[in-house]
Design a protein around this motif. Structure first.
Motif, short mmCIF file in Angstrom:
data_model
loop_
_atom_site.label_atom_id
_atom_site.label_comp_id
_atom_site.label_asym_id
_atom_site.label_seq_id
_atom_site.Cartn_x
_atom_site.Cartn_y
_atom_site.Cartn_z
N GLU A 112 -16.18 -11.58 29.21
CA GLU A 112 -16.92 -11.08 28.05
C GLU A 112 -15.95 -10.49 27.03
N GLN A 113 -14.97 -9.73 27.50
CA GLN A 113 -13.98 -9.15 26.60
C GLN A 113 -13.15 -10.25 25.93
N TYR A 114 -12.79 -11.26 26.71
CA TYR A 114 -12.03 -12.38 26.15
C TYR A 114 -12.82 -13.09 25.06
N ASN A 115 -14.08 -13.36 25.31
CA ASN A 115 -14.91 -14.05 24.31
C ASN A 115 -15.07 -13.21 23.05
N ARG A 116 -15.04 -11.90 23.22
CA ARG A 116 -15.20 -11.01 22.08
C ARG A 116 -13.93 -10.92 21.23
N ILE A 117 -12.77 -10.93 21.90
CA ILE A 117 -11.52 -10.71 21.17
C ILE A 117 -10.85 -12.02 20.74
N SER A 118 -11.15 -13.13 21.41
CA SER A 118 -10.43 -14.38 21.13
C SER A 118 -10.55 -14.86 19.69
N PRO A 119 -11.71 -14.72 19.00
CA PRO A 119 -11.75 -15.16 17.60
C PRO A 119 -10.75 -14.42 16.72
N ILE A 120 -10.51 -13.16 17.03
CA ILE A 120 -9.54 -12.37 16.26
C ILE A 120 -8.12 -12.82 16.61
N LEU A 121 -7.86 -13.03 17.89
CA LEU A 121 -6.52 -13.46 18.31
C LEU A 121 -6.18 -14.84 17.77
N ARG A 122 -7.19 -15.67 17.56
CA ARG A 122 -6.92 -17.02 17.03
C ARG A 122 -6.51 -16.99 15.56
N LYS A 123 -6.63 -15.85 14.93
CA LYS A 123 -6.08 -15.70 13.58
C LYS A 123 -4.56 -15.52 13.64
N ILE A 124 -4.07 -15.16 14.85
CA ILE A 124 -2.64 -15.01 15.07
C ILE A 124 -2.04 -16.31 15.58
N SER A 125 -2.75 -16.97 16.49
CA SER A 125 -2.22 -18.17 17.13
C SER A 125 -3.34 -19.12 17.56
N THR A 126 -3.00 -20.39 17.61
CA THR A 126 -3.95 -21.39 18.11
C THR A 126 -3.98 -21.43 19.63
N ASN A 127 -2.98 -20.81 20.28
CA ASN A 127 -2.89 -20.85 21.74
C ASN A 127 -3.30 -19.51 22.35
N VAL A 128 -4.60 -19.28 22.42
CA VAL A 128 -5.14 -18.08 23.05
C VAL A 128 -5.71 -18.50 24.41
N LEU A 129 -5.17 -17.93 25.48
CA LEU A 129 -5.48 -18.40 26.83
C LEU A 129 -6.08 -17.27 27.68
N TYR A 130 -7.14 -17.59 28.39
CA TYR A 130 -7.74 -16.60 29.30
C TYR A 130 -6.99 -16.64 30.62
N SER A 131 -6.36 -15.53 30.98
CA SER A 131 -5.53 -15.48 32.18
C SER A 131 -6.29 -15.04 33.42
N GLY A 132 -7.40 -14.32 33.23
CA GLY A 132 -8.15 -13.80 34.37
C GLY A 132 -8.46 -12.33 34.17
N GLU A 133 -8.70 -11.64 35.26
CA GLU A 133 -9.07 -10.23 35.19
C GLU A 133 -7.93 -9.36 34.65
N LEU A 134 -8.25 -8.13 34.37
CA LEU A 134 -7.30 -7.18 33.80
C LEU A 134 -5.96 -7.20 34.55
N GLY A 135 -4.87 -7.28 33.80
CA GLY A 135 -3.53 -7.31 34.37
C GLY A 135 -2.99 -8.71 34.57
#
Length: 242
Positions: A83-106
């Protein structure tokens, strides 16, 4: 929403949780995105403390070097809930086209540390082999270009050597001390899991020698100087060596 990118997780802890730190200034429901190359276990501890204050904390380190940042395709590895990834990824994609979900915290910090340790191992191995080929009479640029088109290709043959060493620039924009810190984050993680890392341990030890010989705040490109001094194989352009 606050982004932090600092030299270490210890610094992040001080900035976020220290006296007068971010946690004392932010309102409930705030989200801190840590883009530091950090320690995954420290990240989880910071997040646990912040959770008691109703402040969210996720990790999102980056990898790809200055070129990746300039071209907008640097890898961003996000650790947190989906849920956090889905919320923040649109903002991060303004920095880069390669935004990757790694898994849980850490998880982002764990992958980044592992990636940098692998980068170091490949980098040292590449300089070792290129030095061998130069000693045997092969032109260094020919050696690197050929390996880059072969199965031994890696970041060092694609970017480090062509952009920073063979060009004579000797400026990667990343210090020996930071790479040493990053590699040891991975080795400390391995120790927690009782895993032996013979190649990683050797690479870290070799980098420590380079740091002691050429200075810890020197650019990581000084690895080339170490191999030139140790093997007598000249990798840099001779007319730009001073």
């Amino acid at each position: 929403l606050v982004f932090v990118s600092l030299p270490s997780s210890e610094t992040v802890k001080e900035v976020v949780l220290g006296d007068g730190g971010l946690s004392s200034k932010l309102s409930k429901g705030s989200l801190i995105v840590d883009m530091t190359t950090g320690d995954p276990n420290m990240t989880r501890k910071i997040a646990k403390t912040l959770l008691q204050m109703k402040i969210e904390f996720i990790d999102a380190p980056v990898s790809g070097g200055p070129r990746g940042a300039q071209e907008g395709n640097i890898a961003i590895m996000v650790g947190g809930s989906l849920e956090q990834y889905n919320r923040i990824s649109p903002i991060l994609r303004k920095i880069s086209t390669n935004v990757l979900y790694s898994g849980e915290l850490g998880s982002g910090h764990a992958i980044k540390a592992g990636n940098n340790l692998l980068n170091l191992i490949c980098r040292l191995a590449t300089f070792e082999v290129v030095s061998l080929l130069v000693k045997d009479g092969v032109d260094p640029e020919t050696a690197v270009n050929t390996i880059q088109k072969s199965s031994g290709r890696n970041y060092a043959t694609e970017i480090t050597l062509p952009d920073n060493i063979l060009s004579g620039k000797m400026n990667q924009g990343f210090t020996t001390s930071l790479m040493y810190k990053d590699s040891n984050v991975a080795l400390n993680l391995a120790s927690l899991h009782d895993l032996e890392m013979p190649l990683g341990t050797l690479a870290s030890a070799l980098l420590s020698e380079i740091g002691n010989d050429f200075g810890w705040q020197a650019d990581l490109s000084t690895i080339a100087l170490s191999y030139e001094a140790g093997t007598g194989a000249w990798i840099r352009p001779k007319d730009r060596s001073k």
